[in-house]
Scaffold this motif. Sequence first.
Motif, PDB file in Angstrom:
ATOM      1  N   UNK A  41       0.828  -1.210   0.000  1.00 40.25           N
ATOM      2  CA  UNK A  41       0.000   0.000   0.000  1.00 40.25           C
ATOM      3  C   UNK A  41       0.861   1.258   0.000  1.00 40.25           C
ATOM      4  N   UNK A  42       1.913   1.267   0.819  1.00 47.93           N
ATOM      5  CA  UNK A  42       2.802   2.432   0.863  1.00 47.93           C
ATOM      6  C   UNK A  42       3.520   2.625  -0.468  1.00 47.93           C
ATOM      7  N   UNK A  43       3.924   1.540  -1.107  1.00 48.28           N
ATOM      8  CA  UNK A  43       4.561   1.645  -2.419  1.00 48.28           C
ATOM      9  C   UNK A  43       3.581   2.176  -3.456  1.00 48.28           C
ATOM     10  N   UNK A  44       2.343   1.701  -3.414  1.00 46.94           N
ATOM     11  CA  UNK A  44       1.323   2.174  -4.345  1.00 46.94           C
ATOM     12  C   UNK A  44       1.041   3.660  -4.141  1.00 46.94           C
ATOM     13  N   UNK A  45       1.025   4.101  -2.882  1.00 49.15           N
ATOM     14  CA  UNK A  45       0.771   5.514  -2.617  1.00 49.15           C
ATOM     15  C   UNK A  45       1.924   6.391  -3.089  1.00 49.15           C
ATOM     16  N   UNK A  46       3.154   5.873  -2.973  1.00 51.10           N
ATOM     17  CA  UNK A  46       4.300   6.634  -3.468  1.00 51.10           C
ATOM     18  C   UNK A  46       4.156   6.929  -4.960  1.00 51.10           C
ATOM     19  N   UNK A  47       3.794   5.905  -5.727  1.00 54.07           N
ATOM     20  CA  UNK A  47       3.566   6.118  -7.153  1.00 54.07           C
ATOM     21  C   UNK A  47       2.391   7.034  -7.414  1.00 54.07           C
ATOM     22  N   UNK A  48       1.342   6.925  -6.584  1.00 55.01           N
ATOM     23  CA  UNK A  48       0.163   7.767  -6.756  1.00 55.01           C
ATOM     24  C   UNK A  48       0.488   9.240  -6.560  1.00 55.01           C
ATOM     25  N   UNK A  49       1.324   9.554  -5.565  1.00 49.95           N
ATOM     26  CA  UNK A  49       1.684  10.953  -5.305  1.00 49.95           C
ATOM     27  C   UNK A  49       2.464  11.527  -6.482  1.00 49.95           C
ATOM     28  N   UNK A  50       3.377  10.740  -7.035  1.00 50.32           N
ATOM     29  CA  UNK A  50       4.143  11.204  -8.201  1.00 50.32           C
ATOM     30  C   UNK A  50       3.219  11.461  -9.392  1.00 50.32           C
ATOM     31  N   UNK A  51       2.265  10.549  -9.614  1.00 49.76           N
ATOM     32  CA  UNK A  51       1.313  10.723 -10.728  1.00 49.76           C
ATOM     33  C   UNK A  51       0.438  11.950 -10.495  1.00 49.76           C
ATOM     34  N   UNK A  52       0.012  12.175  -9.253  1.00 50.39           N
ATOM     35  CA  UNK A  52      -0.811  13.346  -8.954  1.00 50.39           C
ATOM     36  C   UNK A  52      -0.080  14.645  -9.278  1.00 50.39           C
ATOM     37  N   UNK A  53       1.177  14.733  -8.855  1.00 51.11           N
ATOM     38  CA  UNK A  53       1.963  15.936  -9.147  1.00 51.11           C
ATOM     39  C   UNK A  53       2.147  16.127 -10.653  1.00 51.11           C
ATOM     40  N   UNK A  54       2.452  15.047 -11.341  1.00 51.92           N
ATOM     41  CA  UNK A  54       2.641  15.149 -12.788  1.00 51.92           C
ATOM     42  C   UNK A  54       1.350  15.560 -13.486  1.00 51.92           C
ATOM     43  N   UNK A  55       0.226  15.037 -13.015  1.00 52.18           N
ATOM     44  CA  UNK A  55      -1.064  15.373 -13.627  1.00 52.18           C
ATOM     45  C   UNK A  55      -1.401  16.838 -13.426  1.00 52.18           C
ATOM     46  N   UNK A  56      -1.199  17.355 -12.188  1.00 52.03           N
ATOM     47  CA  UNK A  56      -1.498  18.765 -11.913  1.00 52.03           C
ATOM     48  C   UNK A  56      -0.636  19.677 -12.766  1.00 52.03           C
ATOM     49  N   UNK A  57       0.659  19.385 -12.846  1.00 57.24           N
ATOM     50  CA  UNK A  57       1.560  20.208 -13.658  1.00 57.24           C
ATOM     51  C   UNK A  57       1.172  20.144 -15.130  1.00 57.24           C
ATOM     52  N   UNK A  58       0.853  18.929 -15.622  1.00 60.95           N
ATOM     53  CA  UNK A  58       0.480  18.790 -17.025  1.00 60.95           C
ATOM     54  C   UNK A  58      -0.803  19.535 -17.355  1.00 60.95           C
ATOM     55  N   UNK A  59      -1.802  19.439 -16.486  1.00 60.87           N
ATOM     56  CA  UNK A  59      -3.069  20.115 -16.747  1.00 60.87           C
ATOM     57  C   UNK A  59      -2.906  21.627 -16.712  1.00 60.87           C
ATOM     58  N   UNK A  60      -2.111  22.116 -15.759  1.00 63.26           N
ATOM     59  CA  UNK A  60      -1.990  23.562 -15.587  1.00 63.26           C
ATOM     60  C   UNK A  60      -1.170  24.204 -16.710  1.00 63.26           C
ATOM     61  N   UNK A  61      -0.071  23.565 -17.096  1.00 63.79           N
ATOM     62  CA  UNK A  61       0.812  24.200 -18.066  1.00 63.79           C
ATOM     63  C   UNK A  61       0.529  23.781 -19.509  1.00 63.79           C
ATOM     64  N   UNK A  62       0.091  22.546 -19.730  1.00 64.15           N
ATOM     65  CA  UNK A  62      -0.088  22.072 -21.092  1.00 64.15           C
ATOM     66  C   UNK A  62      -1.519  22.221 -21.589  1.00 64.15           C
ATOM     67  N   UNK A  63      -2.486  21.942 -20.735  1.00 65.44           N
ATOM     68  CA  UNK A  63      -3.883  21.970 -21.164  1.00 65.44           C
ATOM     69  C   UNK A  63      -4.551  23.304 -20.868  1.00 65.44           C
ATOM     70  N   UNK A  64      -3.893  24.104 -20.040  1.00 59.81           N
ATOM     71  CA  UNK A  64      -4.396  25.442 -19.744  1.00 59.81           C
ATOM     72  C   UNK A  64      -5.838  25.409 -19.234  1.00 59.81           C
ATOM     73  N   UNK A  65      -6.111  24.474 -18.266  1.00 61.79           N
ATOM     74  CA  UNK A  65      -7.437  24.400 -17.655  1.00 61.79           C
ATOM     75  C   UNK A  65      -7.432  25.158 -16.332  1.00 61.79           C
ATOM     76  N   UNK A  66      -8.586  25.749 -16.016  1.00 53.77           N
ATOM     77  CA  UNK A  66      -8.702  26.536 -14.781  1.00 53.77           C
ATOM     78  C   UNK A  66      -8.974  25.599 -13.611  1.00 53.77           C
ATOM     79  N   UNK A  67      -7.928  25.311 -12.821  1.00 57.65           N
ATOM     80  CA  UNK A  67      -8.079  24.496 -11.623  1.00 57.65           C
ATOM     81  C   UNK A  67      -7.435  25.210 -10.452  1.00 57.65           C
ATOM     82  N   UNK A  68      -7.875  24.866  -9.247  1.00 55.68           N
ATOM     83  CA  UNK A  68      -7.319  25.485  -8.027  1.00 55.68           C
ATOM     84  C   UNK A  68      -5.982  24.831  -7.729  1.00 55.68           C
TER      85      UNK A  68
END
Length: 422
Positions: A15-42
């Motif tokens: 579970x801890x290993x899965x969460x480690x990967x999840x946190x990395x994916x979350x950060x990558x997704x937020x950065x990708x959406x904000x800078x590449x897709x130019x969507x309005x998110x908090x």
Amino acid sequence: MKKWSFKRGGAMDKLLLLRSGSIIIQLATVVGIFFLMDLAIAVMPILLVIFAETVFHLLSILVYRQRHVRQFDLVLQLLADVIFLTLLLSLSGGATNAFVSLLLLPIVIAAVSLPTRWLALVSVAAMAAYSVMLLKMPTHSMHHMDMNNHFIGMWVNFILSALVVTFVVGALARMISEREQAIAKQREEQLRQEQLLALGLASTQVTHQLATPLATLQLLYDELCDNQPNNPVVAEMAEPIQECSSQLRSFTEFATSIREKTPQDFCVDTLVTQLKELFQLQFPLQQFVVSPVELPDMYIQGDGLLLPALFNLLQNAVQANERVRQHTVELTLTFDDALRVQFLIRDYGKGLSPQRHFALGEQLQPSEHGFGMALLLSNATIERFKGHLSLTNHPEQGAIACVDLPLILAPHSKTIAPAGMA
């Protein structure tokens, strides 16, 4: 109540290993959406939630490296995942978020790792989180392009998926776990039976090897008696030779009784009296305390090895006492309404070491004091009589061997006392 625990490398580590990967994916997704897709998110609130999740994750890794992982710890971790996922989804569209089905992941992990009651708790938490996000969705989103039915349909689909995972996957995981436990138990039982068979063959071989020289000694003794009837040395040979012959006959009777599966009924009072006599004969320097003094007229069904099996435990208690110069062995008998009797044998030695505590009586355990062979044989004998042997440390000093055996109200066969003890 069945106790659950998780060892290192088990569900918690995964579970801890899965969460480690999840946190990395979350950060990558937020950065990708904000800078590449130019969507309005908090962005900032989402990053704060990810930061809090990361801190919680690092603290969890530090804590569970230094302590034993309990079942409830895994439940708390899964509930924390539900909370963090709910916060992230709420800040990025709520029930309209395309990744809302990620709330099924904690349910799946719980289904393969936890019993039913904790699986139900995690499932209810995930379904409640989705329901709250649906209720808090803005009104204009619900009515825009007539999406009301669509979002309600998504919610119903999630609830049905969660129920399917809870009941179907949970049931399959329990079936697999029970099958693996049964296979492991059968494998351990087979290995133990092979050890017992090897010991039995070795004992039989030794008995046959001793029978011939003993018969030769008996002939020589008879000849010496004829030639030197007044020799005191010859007279002293009589008792040892007779004792050896008696022990060999006793072993043969035990083997015959076991091979033919001849049941014998032992009165509890008589059995305790025989144990006391044997104890006083072989260990005159030890004190044997039995309670209660007056025992009910009840019987135990077994065979000729029941008395040796119990006496082996007394012998182990004496050995534990001698290593610390103690001189008291206590035998306490308790009876319950389920027609069972417990023999509680307590010594005043050093107690059982944690690494050997659970293996004693189940398999041979090499140590400086022996291999635990007597306990292995006693445990196997007691289990044949539908009994159970457990070993625990006394809270004050020493150890307790508890033998739990079923009772019969009246003897079904003639009660036969063992001919001797090896």
